[in-house]
Design a protein around this motif. Structure first.
Motif, PDB file in Angstrom:
ATOM      1  N   ARG A  88       0.815  -1.204   0.000  1.00 46.87           N
ATOM      2  CA  ARG A  88       0.000   0.000   0.000  1.00 46.87           C
ATOM      3  C   ARG A  88       0.857   1.267   0.000  1.00 46.87           C
ATOM      4  N   ASP A  89       0.507   2.179  -0.887  1.00 47.15           N
ATOM      5  CA  ASP A  89       1.148   3.485  -1.037  1.00 47.15           C
ATOM      6  C   ASP A  89       2.585   3.413  -1.531  1.00 47.15           C
ATOM      7  N   GLU A  90       3.040   2.217  -1.938  1.00 50.46           N
ATOM      8  CA  GLU A  90       4.422   2.082  -2.406  1.00 50.46           C
ATOM      9  C   GLU A  90       4.549   1.482  -3.799  1.00 50.46           C
ATOM     10  N   VAL A  91       3.859   0.362  -4.058  1.00 53.67           N
ATOM     11  CA  VAL A  91       4.094  -0.309  -5.338  1.00 53.67           C
ATOM     12  C   VAL A  91       2.955  -1.257  -5.697  1.00 53.67           C
ATOM     13  N   ILE A  92       2.741  -1.401  -7.002  1.00 58.86           N
ATOM     14  CA  ILE A  92       1.914  -2.457  -7.583  1.00 58.86           C
ATOM     15  C   ILE A  92       2.816  -3.156  -8.587  1.00 58.86           C
ATOM     16  N   GLU A 109       5.936  -2.504 -12.940  1.00 61.07           N
ATOM     17  CA  GLU A 109       5.958  -1.972 -11.581  1.00 61.07           C
ATOM     18  C   GLU A 109       5.449  -0.534 -11.601  1.00 61.07           C
ATOM     19  N   PHE A 110       4.359  -0.304 -10.868  1.00 63.89           N
ATOM     20  CA  PHE A 110       3.811   1.034 -10.713  1.00 63.89           C
ATOM     21  C   PHE A 110       4.165   1.533  -9.319  1.00 63.89           C
ATOM     22  N   THR A 111       4.767   2.699  -9.239  1.00 67.05           N
ATOM     23  CA  THR A 111       5.060   3.349  -7.960  1.00 67.05           C
ATOM     24  C   THR A 111       4.436   4.748  -8.011  1.00 67.05           C
ATOM     25  N   PRO A 112       4.422   5.479  -6.903  1.00 70.43           N
ATOM     26  CA  PRO A 112       3.881   6.842  -6.959  1.00 70.43           C
ATOM     27  C   PRO A 112       4.639   7.764  -7.917  1.00 70.43           C
ATOM     28  N   ASP A 113       5.879   7.406  -8.250  1.00 70.94           N
ATOM     29  CA  ASP A 113       6.726   8.295  -9.046  1.00 70.94           C
ATOM     30  C   ASP A 113       6.951   7.884 -10.488  1.00 70.94           C
ATOM     31  N   TYR A 114       6.863   6.585 -10.797  1.00 75.98           N
ATOM     32  CA  TYR A 114       7.199   6.136 -12.140  1.00 75.98           C
ATOM     33  C   TYR A 114       6.556   4.791 -12.464  1.00 75.98           C
ATOM     34  N   VAL A 115       6.622   4.453 -13.766  1.00 70.99           N
ATOM     35  CA  VAL A 115       6.220   3.142 -14.263  1.00 70.99           C
ATOM     36  C   VAL A 115       7.475   2.444 -14.774  1.00 70.99           C
ATOM     37  N   LEU A 116       7.673   1.203 -14.359  1.00 71.56           N
ATOM     38  CA  LEU A 116       8.808   0.405 -14.823  1.00 71.56           C
ATOM     39  C   LEU A 116       8.286  -0.831 -15.539  1.00 71.56           C
ATOM     40  N   VAL A 117       8.758  -1.052 -16.771  1.00 73.63           N
ATOM     41  CA  VAL A 117       8.467  -2.275 -17.520  1.00 73.63           C
ATOM     42  C   VAL A 117       9.799  -2.951 -17.783  1.00 73.63           C
ATOM     43  N   LEU A 118       9.978  -4.155 -17.257  1.00 70.10           N
ATOM     44  CA  LEU A 118      11.255  -4.862 -17.323  1.00 70.10           C
ATOM     45  C   LEU A 118      11.120  -6.112 -18.190  1.00 70.10           C
ATOM     46  N   ASP A 119      11.915  -6.178 -19.263  1.00 76.38           N
ATOM     47  CA  ASP A 119      11.937  -7.322 -20.174  1.00 76.38           C
ATOM     48  C   ASP A 119      13.223  -8.101 -19.919  1.00 76.38           C
ATOM     49  N   ARG A 120      13.102  -9.188 -19.162  1.00 73.81           N
ATOM     50  CA  ARG A 120      14.299  -9.965 -18.798  1.00 73.81           C
ATOM     51  C   ARG A 120      14.832 -10.780 -19.970  1.00 73.81           C
ATOM     52  N   GLU A 124      16.027  -5.435 -21.580  1.00 77.33           N
ATOM     53  CA  GLU A 124      15.640  -4.062 -21.864  1.00 77.33           C
ATOM     54  C   GLU A 124      14.606  -3.615 -20.835  1.00 77.33           C
ATOM     55  N   TYR A 125      14.500  -2.296 -20.662  1.00 72.72           N
ATOM     56  CA  TYR A 125      13.510  -1.809 -19.710  1.00 72.72           C
ATOM     57  C   TYR A 125      13.018  -0.422 -20.099  1.00 72.72           C
ATOM     58  N   ILE A 126      11.828  -0.110 -19.615  1.00 74.50           N
ATOM     59  CA  ILE A 126      11.244   1.220 -19.728  1.00 74.50           C
ATOM     60  C   ILE A 126      11.083   1.734 -18.318  1.00 74.50           C
ATOM     61  N   LYS A 127      11.526   2.937 -18.051  1.00 72.38           N
ATOM     62  CA  LYS A 127      11.289   3.583 -16.762  1.00 72.38           C
ATOM     63  C   LYS A 127      10.936   5.021 -17.048  1.00 72.38           C
ATOM     64  N   ALA A 128       9.709   5.388 -16.755  1.00 72.84           N
ATOM     65  CA  ALA A 128       9.243   6.713 -17.137  1.00 72.84           C
ATOM     66  C   ALA A 128       8.305   7.299 -16.100  1.00 72.84           C
ATOM     67  N   ASP A 129       8.401   8.601 -15.949  1.00 75.33           N
ATOM     68  CA  ASP A 129       7.413   9.346 -15.183  1.00 75.33           C
ATOM     69  C   ASP A 129       6.083   9.235 -15.922  1.00 75.33           C
ATOM     70  N   TYR A 130       4.998   9.253 -15.209  1.00 73.59           N
ATOM     71  CA  TYR A 130       3.685   9.141 -15.835  1.00 73.59           C
ATOM     72  C   TYR A 130       3.484  10.213 -16.906  1.00 73.59           C
ATOM     73  N   ASN A 131       4.060  11.381 -16.721  1.00 73.40           N
ATOM     74  CA  ASN A 131       3.895  12.478 -17.664  1.00 73.40           C
ATOM     75  C   ASN A 131       4.686  12.271 -18.954  1.00 73.40           C
ATOM     76  N   GLN A 132       5.635  11.337 -18.964  1.00 67.96           N
ATOM     77  CA  GLN A 132       6.476  11.135 -20.134  1.00 67.96           C
ATOM     78  C   GLN A 132       5.790  10.312 -21.220  1.00 67.96           C
ATOM     79  N   LEU A 133       4.680   9.675 -20.885  1.00 68.70           N
ATOM     80  CA  LEU A 133       3.969   8.873 -21.869  1.00 68.70           C
ATOM     81  C   LEU A 133       2.991   9.775 -22.613  1.00 68.70           C
TER      82      LEU A 133
END
Length: 291
Positions: A88-92, A109-120, A124-133
């Motif tokens: 709660r209040d940290e991550v999904i 991974e959704f956090t209050p600050d960013y979205v992370l998509v990790l392709d093992r 490769e990975y995506i890490k972006a602020d919600y506003n960057q999309l």
């Protein structure tokens, strides 16, 4: 669908669907602190039901469990084993695994600050602020609205919680099967369908746009299991349709948990190895929306 598409399609589905569920400052020209008239003063019964719905939320700090993850985008329909971890209040966090072998192929991974998509698989990975999309810039995506949907709770766009002073911002109406709690803000309409106990069975978010037409998010909850003194939906299915995405049909995700636990011995943030290459979110999601 390739591994990257399985993982990124789920992230794309989630972020596109929920773009209208929150606001940085305004939603359709209405301040996040302004709402349509709620329950009339002196009518305590509707307010009591809103309180009942609000009080159904689980007290646990963590929700974790193995699951089956199904992603549908247009004609694509893929199911893989996975896991859901929420603090709660940290991550999904949504993880996908290789069937039978059980190795992780990727995570969202959704956090209050960013979205992370990790392709093992491809490192490769995506890490972006919600506003960057690109597709989130106009309406924004608030982590706390997303969290409320996953945790089967009411939410108030622009806020991280629904307090006692917010109860009169919601309307209550009766249907043949459910009591409906609703909220109108600008060009956004939010509804939650709850049974007589106040347990939310369905949530709907509708966005009306003169330039892009209507878009609708439907979120269904079922197979509730006890978590302490409350109940949590072990099965959640959500689908999104939009006039702006032509020819793709409904986009949907189903999370069907095998177990619901409250384990706390896990790290809330993923550390990305230096061996992984960062790729642009807009490029990947843009291609996915058109594959």
């Amino acid at each position: 669908m390739k591994t990257r598409q399985i993982i990124a399609a789920a992230a794309c589905c989630l972020t596109v669907m929920l773009a209208g569920c929150a606001s940085h400052k305004t939603i359709g020209g209405v301040s996040a602190n302004e709402t349509a008239t709620g329950n009339a003063q002196g009518k305590s019964e509707p307010l009591d039901f809103v309180r009942k719905v609000s009080d159904q939320k689980v007290y646990a700090k963590n929700i974790v469990g193995k699951m089956t993850l199904n992603v549908k985008m247009g004609s694509k329909d893929v199911s893989v084993p996975g896991a859901l971890r929420m603090r709660r209040d940290e991550v999904i966090r949504i993880q996908a695994f290789i069937p039978i072998l059980g190795s992780e192929v990727g995570r969202i991974e959704f956090t209050p600050d960013y979205v992370l998509v990790l392709d093992r698989m491809h490192k490769e990975y995506i890490k972006a602020d919600y506003n960057q999309l690109d597709f989130l810039r106009d309406n924004g995506l608030n982590f706390y609205s997303l969290q409320a949907l996953f945790w089967n709770q009411l939410f108030l766009p622009g806020s991280n919680k629904v307090g006692e002073g917010d109860m009169d911002k919601f309307r209550v109406s009766a249907t043949s099967e459910f009591q409906t709690v609703s909220l109108h803000m600008g060009n956004m309409d939010y509804t939650w369908s709850a049974d007589v106990t106040g347990r939310i069975a369905k949530a709907k978010v509708n966005h009306s746009s003169t330039s892009h037409g209507n878009s609708t998010l439907d979120w269904d909850y079922s197979r509730f299991v006890s978590v302490g003194s409350k109940f949590f939906p072990a099965r959640q299915s959500f689908s999104f349709s939009s006039a702006a995405i032509k020819g793709k049909g409904a986009t949907g995700v189903v999370i069907d948990m095998d177990e619901v636990k409250t384990d706390e011995k896990w790290e809330a943030r993923t550390e990305v190895s230096s061996r992984y290459k960062k790729v642009e979110a807009s490029d990947v999601f843009g291609k996915l929306l058109n594959f």
